[in-house]
Design a protein around this motif. Structure first.
Motif, mmCIF file in Angstrom:
data_model
loop_
_atom_site.group_PDB
_atom_site.id
_atom_site.type_symbol
_atom_site.label_atom_id
_atom_site.label_comp_id
_atom_site.label_asym_id
_atom_site.label_seq_id
_atom_site.Cartn_x
_atom_site.Cartn_y
_atom_site.Cartn_z
ATOM 1 N N UNK A 159 -33.289 132.137 109.763
ATOM 2 C CA UNK A 159 -34.239 131.420 110.598
ATOM 3 C C UNK A 159 -34.782 132.292 111.719
ATOM 4 N N UNK A 160 -35.138 133.519 111.423
ATOM 5 C CA UNK A 160 -35.532 134.485 112.441
ATOM 6 C C UNK A 160 -36.732 134.051 113.253
ATOM 7 N N UNK A 161 -36.971 134.781 114.346
ATOM 8 C CA UNK A 161 -38.126 134.519 115.199
ATOM 9 C C UNK A 161 -39.025 135.750 115.184
ATOM 10 N N UNK A 162 -40.296 135.530 115.479
ATOM 11 C CA UNK A 162 -41.281 136.608 115.372
ATOM 12 C C UNK A 162 -40.987 137.759 116.325
ATOM 13 N N UNK A 163 -40.336 137.472 117.462
ATOM 14 C CA UNK A 163 -39.994 138.543 118.403
ATOM 15 C C UNK A 163 -39.146 139.622 117.740
ATOM 16 N N UNK A 164 -38.333 139.234 116.763
ATOM 17 C CA UNK A 164 -37.489 140.208 116.075
ATOM 18 C C UNK A 164 -38.302 141.289 115.383
#
Length: 370
Positions: A159-164
């Motif tokens: 469920x990653x986030x775009x900041x990664x």
């Protein structure tokens, strides 16, 4: 201080060391058989173990960026809080903020490029999603004022986030470095997570009676971005790349929509839509939809268009090597497949950082600016 801040990690390590020293120092005094001494020993051991666990956890998170912020860690991600007005004029993209690209000369867009945080609304899918757009330095230079640029959609895992994609996988920095030495052409990057209907993992599927995620990525995103930035509308102008779940989505979108995307890259991808508690019932009992979401089945039973596909795995550390080899064997002309197979590398950020430069170079070679 942010979750990934080095100061937070340093403080956690310092606290763990101090508590360890305090435990050793006070232990003789707490060795008496009294309740106060027993509670003191328990308290010191508990506090020391919690501090060590926190330090190790923060170090691991800084390395692999499982969570990008405190809000992400505690399930309070608020990136979709903006209201997008889809009324008069057909406006489907709102720029929320701009920031320098994380490269030398970042304060000057014509030198380093720029990152814009946007909210993108899908007119066909009805989905709104936040994203980051990296614009290369050439986008701001007068001599390129009339030029269109190729674009790549960049997807996280679940469920990653775009900041990664910016902080952990370094896509803008890598793209800037490669273009600077002439290994790639300047490209616009549209960076977001495939979870556009959080918290549900929709596996980039058009769910009957639910989120139309495939439509969002295949139709809405390239259409809206092309109207808002200098990007062409033809498939030769568009590519898609992602890791893990994002890699599955990238391959699926490129394979099923060669009229929209010329190329797709799956880093450590799997090849069949997951079905578990995070996805819910994706297909509502419809076998045809489940089959179509199986990329192996699609290669065997559906016409293959002019898709260029790149898949990655490793001989040691990845669980998708055999399925990747099967996928490669099933791709037939006019589609084309390439691969990156490492000797070793796990399902993690370090592995993907080793693959991204070659993957972006490959992707750039299959896209056109005009």
């Amino acid at each position: 201080m942010g979750l990934t801040s080095r100061k937070v990690l340093a403080l956690a390590v310092l606290l763990a060391v101090l508590l360890f020293v305090a435990t050793v120092w006070f232990w003789p005094r707490l060795s008496r058989p009294t309740s106060r001494a027993v509670f003191g020993r328990v308290g010191l051991l508990f506090a020391t173990q919690v501090a060590v666990f926190a330090a190790v956890g923060l170090a691991a998170n800084n390395s692999f960026l499982f969570y990008g912020s405190w809000a992400d860690l505690f399930g309070r991600q608020q990136s979709l809080g903006a209201v997008v007005d889809h009324s008069a004029g057909g406006k489907h993209l709102t720029v929320m903020e701009t920031r320098p690209a994380p490269v030398p000369g970042g304060s000057q867009p014509s030198v380093a490029g720029q990152i814009q945080k946007i909210v993108l609304g899908g007119p066909a899918s009805g989905i709104d999603s936040s994203a980051y757009v990296y614009l290369p330095p050439e986008y701001f230079r007068p001599q390129f004022a009339r030029r269109h640029f190729p674009a790549a959609v960049v997807l996280t895992g679940y469920p990653g986030i775009a900041d990664n994609l910016i902080k952990g996988l370094n896509y803008p920095t890598t793209a800037w470095q490669l273009a600077k030495v002439g290994k790639t052409q300047p490209m616009i990057l549209v960076m977001l997570r495939p979870t556009v209907a959080p918290p549900r993992d929709t596996e980039c599927v058009d769910i009957p009676g639910g989120p139309q995620t495939e439509t969002f990525f295949a139709r809405d995103l390239p259409g809206v971005i092309s109207k808002s930035y200098r990007v062409g509308t033809g498939p030769r102008h568009w590519g898609v790349i992602g890791n893990s779940t994002g890699g599955y989505c990238a391959l699926k979108i490129a394979l099923h929509h060669p009229d929209r995307y010329a190329a797709g890259v799956g880093l450590s991808a799997y090849y069949k839509a997951a079905e578990d508690p995070t996805t819910g019932d994706l297909f509502q009992g419809r076998k045809a939809l489940r089959n179509r979401a199986d990329l192996m089945w699609s290669l065997d039973h559906l016409p293959q268009g002019r898709s260029s596909l790149l898949v990655t795995s490793s001989r040691s550390g990845e669980g998708n090597l055999r399925s990747t080899e099967r996928f490669i064997s099933k791709v037939k002309a006019p589609a084309h497949v390439s691969s990156i197979i490492l000797d070793s590398g796990g399902h993690n950020f370090n592995t993907w950082r080793r693959e991204i430069p070659s993957a972006l170079e490959w992707l750039s070679g299959r896209l056109s600016a005009e």
